[in-house]
Every structure is written in C-alpha cells, then in structure tokens.
Scaffold this active site. Structure first.
Site, PDB file in Angstrom:
ATOM      1  N   GLU A 104       0.844  -1.208   0.000  1.00  0.00           N
ATOM      2  CA  GLU A 104       0.000   0.000   0.000  1.00  0.00           C
ATOM      3  C   GLU A 104       0.876   1.254   0.000  1.00  0.00           C
ATOM      4  O   GLU A 104       0.522   2.263  -0.609  1.00  0.00           O
ATOM      5  CB  GLU A 104      -0.935  -0.037   1.210  1.00  0.00           C
ATOM      6  CG  GLU A 104      -2.033  -1.099   1.097  1.00  0.00           C
ATOM      7  CD  GLU A 104      -2.806  -1.270   2.379  1.00  0.00           C
ATOM      8  OE1 GLU A 104      -4.039  -1.039   2.352  1.00  0.00           O
ATOM      9  OE2 GLU A 104      -2.177  -1.598   3.407  1.00  0.00           O
ATOM     10  N   GLU A 124      -3.558  -9.496   3.841  1.00  0.00           N
ATOM     11  CA  GLU A 124      -4.252  -9.224   5.112  1.00  0.00           C
ATOM     12  C   GLU A 124      -5.354 -10.241   5.408  1.00  0.00           C
ATOM     13  O   GLU A 124      -5.664 -10.507   6.571  1.00  0.00           O
ATOM     14  CB  GLU A 124      -4.857  -7.817   5.075  1.00  0.00           C
ATOM     15  CG  GLU A 124      -3.853  -6.688   5.224  1.00  0.00           C
ATOM     16  CD  GLU A 124      -3.207  -6.278   3.905  1.00  0.00           C
ATOM     17  OE1 GLU A 124      -2.566  -5.216   3.881  1.00  0.00           O
ATOM     18  OE2 GLU A 124      -3.322  -7.024   2.914  1.00  0.00           O
TER      19      GLU A 124
END
Ligand code: T1G
Length: 680
Positions: A104, A124
């Site tokens: 990210e 995640e």
C-alpha cells in the site's frame, strides 16, 4: 537507532528504511519515514525521491504486533498522505516481499520498480483483516475490480514479472542493481517530464464496474466454499465495491469502517495470534542458535506405502535424493508408481514441468534391502504401526546405518523411547511424524525422545523448514500432540450418537463450526475397516462393518452414497445405532442444539490439551493450536482449541466437562480458578 536515512544523489533523494527483520511499518519506521520525506520535499535541491528498504525486504506490512494497541501518530495513513501528496515524483524501489501496508505504501508512490525476485501482495485476509491503508481502493484502480477481488481475497504474493504484467509495478530492475536502477528511473521520469500519477486519481478501470452488484454476487457465490467461516473476504468485497461506487475519499472511509469491524472481531484476533504461534513453534527453549543442525544431503525411507511415498516426495521436491526400501518388488513398484502418478498429476495441472517430474523420479533409488541405507544421512522408518516390527527394524538399522546418521520413526502413536532402545544409539533417534497425505499436509511433529541429543532435535526442526513443513516439537506420549488431543472428538461423537443426535446432526454442527467435515463423514472417507481394524471389543463401527457397511468405498457407511458419492442419511444405520445403544443401556435423550454438540465434542479437546501441557509433551499451548490447525484442519479463524478455549471461557468449559462426567485437568482447573489463560 534511526531507522530512516536520507541521501541526495544527483538531485534524487534516497530515503532508506532499515528496521530488521522485515521493515514492518511500526511506529519508529512511520515516524522516521515521515520526517525523511518532509525533509526531502522541503529541500529545493531535491527533484525526485526514491523510497527503498535495507535488509532482506521492502516493508512486509504494518507491524502486526502493534494491532490491538493504541495507535501512535503518525499512523500509516498520515505517512502515506505525505508521500502521495509530494510535489516531487516518488519511486518505490522494491525487493523481497512488499506485502500489506508495504505494498500500500508502494501504491501511494507515483511509480514502482522492483527486482525480478521480488513479490508484492495484500495478504491481510490471512490475518482476518483487509488492506486498511488504501489497498482496497487503489488496487482496483490499477488492475480492475475483478482482478482485485481475486488478489485481495486470495492473499497470495505475486511475482514481480507478473506484477509488471498486471500494472502493479511499472518497471523491473536488474537483480542487485535496485538502488542504482531506481535512481536512474527517477531521473528518467524527470527528464521525460512524466506526470505525478497518483493511483487514487485513476477511474478508467473502476468505472466499468460501477452499478453492477452482480459482479460481487457472482464472485461470492463462486467462492462460497473457500470463504466459509471467514468474515474478512466478505468485507473485502464490500470495500472493493465501494472503490467502484464511491468517490475515492468516501471509499477510504468505507474501507476504514470495514477494517475496524474485522480488527475488533475474534476471527482476526485468532488469526493474528496464529501468525505468531506458527513462528513461535520453531523455537525450542533449550536449543539455541549455537546448536548446529546436521547436514542432510541424502535420505532413506523404509516403506513405500501411502506414508512412505508421501514422505519421500517431500525430499525429492527439494532436491534431496531418496533411497526407498520395500520388502517386495511388487510393493516397491506400486509405491514408485504412485509417486510418479502424483507428480504427473501436478504436471498436468501445470504445477511442474515434465522435466521436473523426470528429475525427481530419477532421484529415487529403489531397494529391497536395508543395507542400501548404509551411507545415507537420515533414515525415516514408515512401516506398519506395530511396535515389534519397528523395534526389529531399528535393531537392524543400528548395525547398518553409518555413525552419526539420524534415525527417525514416522510412528503416529507408539513409544519412541521403546523404539530407540532397540538400538545402541538412542541419542540419535527422533520421531518425524508426518500427517497424511505426507506430501501435502504442512504439519510435522518432531518427537524428542528421553535421550535424543540436541543436534538431532535441531536437525529435525531445521529439516521441517527445508521441506516446507511447520515443525511442532513433541515429547514422547501416546499419540504425541495432535492425534492425542483430537482423539477425544471421535470418542465423544461415538458416545453422543447413541444418545439421540444423528450422525448428520453431529457432522453438521462440526461442519458449521468450520471443520471441512464432521467425524462420521471422515470415517466413511477413510473407511470403517481402516479405523476399526484393531479393536477387539464390540463397537458401533464394528456393527456397521458386520452389516457390510465399509464407508464411501462400498457406498454405505454411516451414510448411504450414490455413484457420485453424495451422502444421504440411512434408516438402516439409525436402526443399528438404536440396537447398539440399547445393548449398551444408553438412553435416547433426543436431539441436541449444535452449540451443545460443539461443547460435547470440542471441550474435551481443550481438556486433553491441558494434560498434554501438564505432562510437558507440548512446550506451549500455542503449539497445540498449530498442530490441530495444520494436522486436523481445526478452523484457523478460531485460533485452535487452546486459544478458542480461552475465548469461550475456561470456567464455562470446566462446568460443562463436569456435566459430561469428565474430570477437568489440573492445569485447566487452576487457570479457570485464577482467571488466567492458556494463550494470553
Ligand atoms: N509485523 C511484525 N512482525 C513481522 C511481520 C509483520 N508484518 N512480518 C514478519 N514479522 C516477523 C516474524 O514474526 C518473525 O519474527 C520475523 O519477522 C521473520 O518472519 C494496514 C493491516 C514477510 C513473507 O501479512 O508473511 O499490513 O519470529 O519468520 O519466513 O493494510 O513474515 O523472527 O521473532 O515469517 O522469511 C500484512 C506477514 C500485515 C506479511 C517473511 N503483512 N509476514 O517470511 O520470515 S497487515 C503480512 C510474512 C497490514 C495494512 C495491514 C512473512 C514474510 P521472529 P518469518 P519468512
């Protein structure tokens, strides 16, 4: 220690982050990075910025150990906003694994370059979470909604060449030349006057999905089985839908809501616990890094049956040649043929090349005599589970194996010390307990005998990592860890099915809890004759066998099966159960709520886990959880029996066990009494 360094090279600022072991985006890293970027942005001499990490990898994500604690500012979104809004082009230079918050971070940079060996991803979901720093909003803007759904719910890392193809990175660097190539790339961006392309501003790949809820419905329907029991995939899908439907900042708000929902839930807490439990299992307190594992360059496997063949494949897969010993030519040929079939299946599915199949098959030396094992480094016995047979083999091996060779047994229940005592070198003997199918199941119970020397234990633990297994150390005890604690489930299921709940109701409850199948479906799959073969006394399974019901293999077990192996409940079985219950004086108490069935079948496992800890057979409660999750498919979103027991409440478990007429273990009573936990 400063984790962030800033150096300017020909008007390009190089921000280097160095926070071993994996540059996790903890507070110190965020603070250092934010300060370095502010300095570079403010420096007029700087025209572009390269973000690179020292050590073995680019950021491997947010610091998982910080979850559940108050967030220290700047938080990750603060830092990412500093980077994304830089008036100077920012290039992310990626090596190792840019994962989660790490990728990210790369996504807020204006450009991304990576070495070919690098991998990027948003894993995640494996922690019961979703990418909470813009990954669900930015990735769809780069790869489109459909691909983003696959990538983020799949949680698997993507190789750099594939990432380039998908647009997840913009360029490949030379291996070992990342820093130089990244600086050159930044200068090329400057010289070509390329735009400050912010991923957040891209709409072209999300627009086509706008107003199409059917995309998400179809995706969820297609993956219903894979997502069963997990919350995270559903929140991920909602967040990606928001990326298509909402303006960027509103989408980020939606992502945040959905992230917090998962973060604060029990599933993610359990899966984060499991992340560290799996890593903790590799540590043996009295065996430090100073104890060097022995080199294993050749392996002998005795027994080419289902287990022996699977075990051999683990070593062939990592290039270690295997001498495979069997009693008869026919058994040897059969065993080798099964190994070849397994590899050819993988090749057919494109998971390996035909050349690799031949390479591995060529690394097998078939043998009909134990003497063929005289020079190998490690011998693994995988023969019939009979103590006298195993002792006989180890006595023979003692005379054959070279001094210093590691002698291992794949026994799944028997007394390793008794087996080792059949040799004059019990200190060189350990258990390597693989789970079936041995070439697939990731769990390896490394069994330490009373006299096994530390180097041998260290060798077993290191070997597990080498062949892609997760090692859990076990002491000697009947059934070691996973088999021992999980046996309780079958015992209770066999008792409960006499009291009213049907096999289908019991299986349903266990299935809904999160296991792949219930105990009776499992017996039918394995075969009643296999499970019940050693029992002398009359058993329910024995009565079914007498009625000609062997399981799926002959279309009748606890269920009836059609030609496509679809199961239906059987009135014949209901009668046999009724007769057996009556013969044993068991009263029918009728149906039971599924949470009661779960308590009845799974609380005894927590209890047995406490005994395994008391006896020192397991080093720590989290090892029991790792063993049950990897060895028996205990649903990871509960954290395993011991973590789950803590979540349910130990006092409640003690009361229920007493209600079942089961005496709670001393350690369980103690922890319930003083309000402590197994895994916290
Ligand atoms: N946080 C804290 N510690 C970590 C860590 C992390 N993200 N990753 C690894 N470690 C520790 C690990 O515990 C071990 O410690 C050591 O590093 C080496 O790891 C906002 C919410 C990177 C592929 O899920 O998959 O970002 O045991 O033994 O086999 O959206 O670690 O030595 O004391 O595993 O070479 C997302 C997790 C986080 C990646 C390296 N990131 N890590 O594997 O070594 S959530 C992940 C891994 C997030 C944002 C969200 C692997 C690895 P110790 P290791 P490895």
């Amino acid at each position: 220690m400063t984790v962030a360094a800033l150096e300017v090279v020909n008007a390009v600022a190089v921000v280097t982050i160095d926070s071993p072991p994996v540059n996790a985006l903890g507070f110190a890293v965020r603070q250092g990075m934010d300060a370095a970027f502010r300095e570079a942005i403010a420096d007029d001499g700087v025209k572009a910025i390269v973000l690179i990490c020292a050590g073995r990898t680019f950021f491997a994500g947010a610091d998982i150990s910080e979850f559940g604690k108050p967030v220290q500012k700047p938080d990750l979104l603060d830092v990412l906003s500093t980077i994304e809004n830089s008036p100077k082009p920012v290039v992310a230079a990626i090596h190792g694994t840019a994962l989660g918050g790490g990728y990210e971070t790369a996504l807020v940079c204006h450009y991304r370059i990576a070495v070919p060996s690098a991998r990027v991803g948003l894993p995640e979901v494996n922690l019961g979470l979703l990418p909470g720093a813009g990954g669900t909003q930015r990735l769809p803007r780069i790869v489109g909604v459909e691909k983003a759904l696959d990538i983020i719910t799949g949680g698997k890392p993507i190789t750099a060449p594939k990432a380039l193809e998908l647009g997840m990175i913009d360029a490949l660097a030379q291996e070992g030349q990342l820093r130089e190539n990244a600086i050159a790339f930044a200068q090329q961006i400057l010289s070509e006057g390329r735009p400050l392309q912010r991923v957040r501003d891209r709409q072209d790949l999300v627009e086509p999905a706008r107003g199409k809820p059917e995309i998400y419905e179809a995706f969820l329907a297609k993956n219903a089985q894979a997502f069963r029991g997990f919350k995270a995939p559903y929140n991920i899908v909602k967040a990606i839908e928001a990326a298509a439907e909402l303006p960027f900042d509103e989408g980020m708000e939606r992502e945040k809501e959905l992230f917090i929902e998962l973060h604060d839930g029990t599933e993610s807490a359990a899966q984060r616990y499991y992340f560290f439990a799996e890593r903790e299992a590799a540590r043996v307190p009295d065996i430090g890094k100073d104890v060097k594992p022995l080199p294993i360059a050749s392996v002998g496997v005795i027994g080419a049956g289902t287990m022996g063949g699977g075990i051999a494949m683990n070593f062939l897969n990592v290039g270690i040649p295997v001498t495979l010993v069997e009693m008869s030519e026919a058994a040897l040929e059969r065993g080798i043929a099964i190994i070849r079939k397994n590899y050819e299946n993988s090749a057919r599915k494109g998971r390996m090349s035909a050349e690799a199949v031949e390479q591995r098959m060529a690394a097998i030396t078939p043998a009909l005599d134990l003497s063929a094992l005289a020079n190998v480094d490690l011998i693994i016995e995988a023969v019939y589970e009979e103590i006298s047979v195993k002792k006989d083999i180890f006595a023979k091996l003692d005379a054959i194996a070279r001094p210093g060779a590691v002698l291992a047994s794949n026994t799944s229940f028997l007394d390793l010390d008794e087996i080792a005592a059949a040799t004059k070198r019990p200190e060189d003997v350990l258990g390597l307990h693989f789970f079936s199918p041995a070439n697939v199941m990731r769990l390896l119970e490394v069994v330490r005998g009373a006299t096994t020397r530390k180097e041998i234990v260290a060798t077993g633990m290191a070997l597990a990592q080498k062949i892609g297994k997760v090692a859990v150390l076990s002491g000697v005890g009947y059934g070691f860890i996973a088999n021992r604690v999980m046996t309780g489930r079958m015992i209770q299921a066999n008792a409960l099915v006499l009291e009213g709940p049907t096999p289908a109701e019991i299986d349903r409850a266990i299935y809904d809890y999160g296991f792949a199948m219930g105990p009776f479906q499992m017996i039918d799959l394995v075969g009643l004759d296999v499970i019940g073969r050693d029992s002398q006394e009359r058993t329910l399974a024995g009565d079914l066998i007498k009625a000609g019901r062997l399981g799926q293999k002959n279309g009748a077990g606890f269920y009836d099966y059609d030609e496509r192996r679809n199961a239906t409940t059987s009135p014949v079985v209901a009668d046999i159960i009724g007769e057996f219950a009556a013969a044993n004086g068991v009263e029918n108490k009728g149906a039971l709520a599924s949470e009661k069935i779960i308590a009845r079948l799974l609380y005894p496992i927590v209890n047995e886990g406490a005994k395994v800890l008391e006896e020192g057979v397991a080093l720590r409660a989290s090892d029991i959880d790792v063993a049950c999750i990897l060895g028996y498919g205990w649903p990871v979103h509960t954290g395993g029996p011991m973590h789950w027991g803590d979540t349910v409440g130990l006092n409640k478990i003690v009361d229920e066990l007493r209600g079942m007429g089961i005496e709670p273990a001393k350690l369980l009573l103690e922890k319930a009494a003083n309000g402590t936990f197994f895994t916290r």
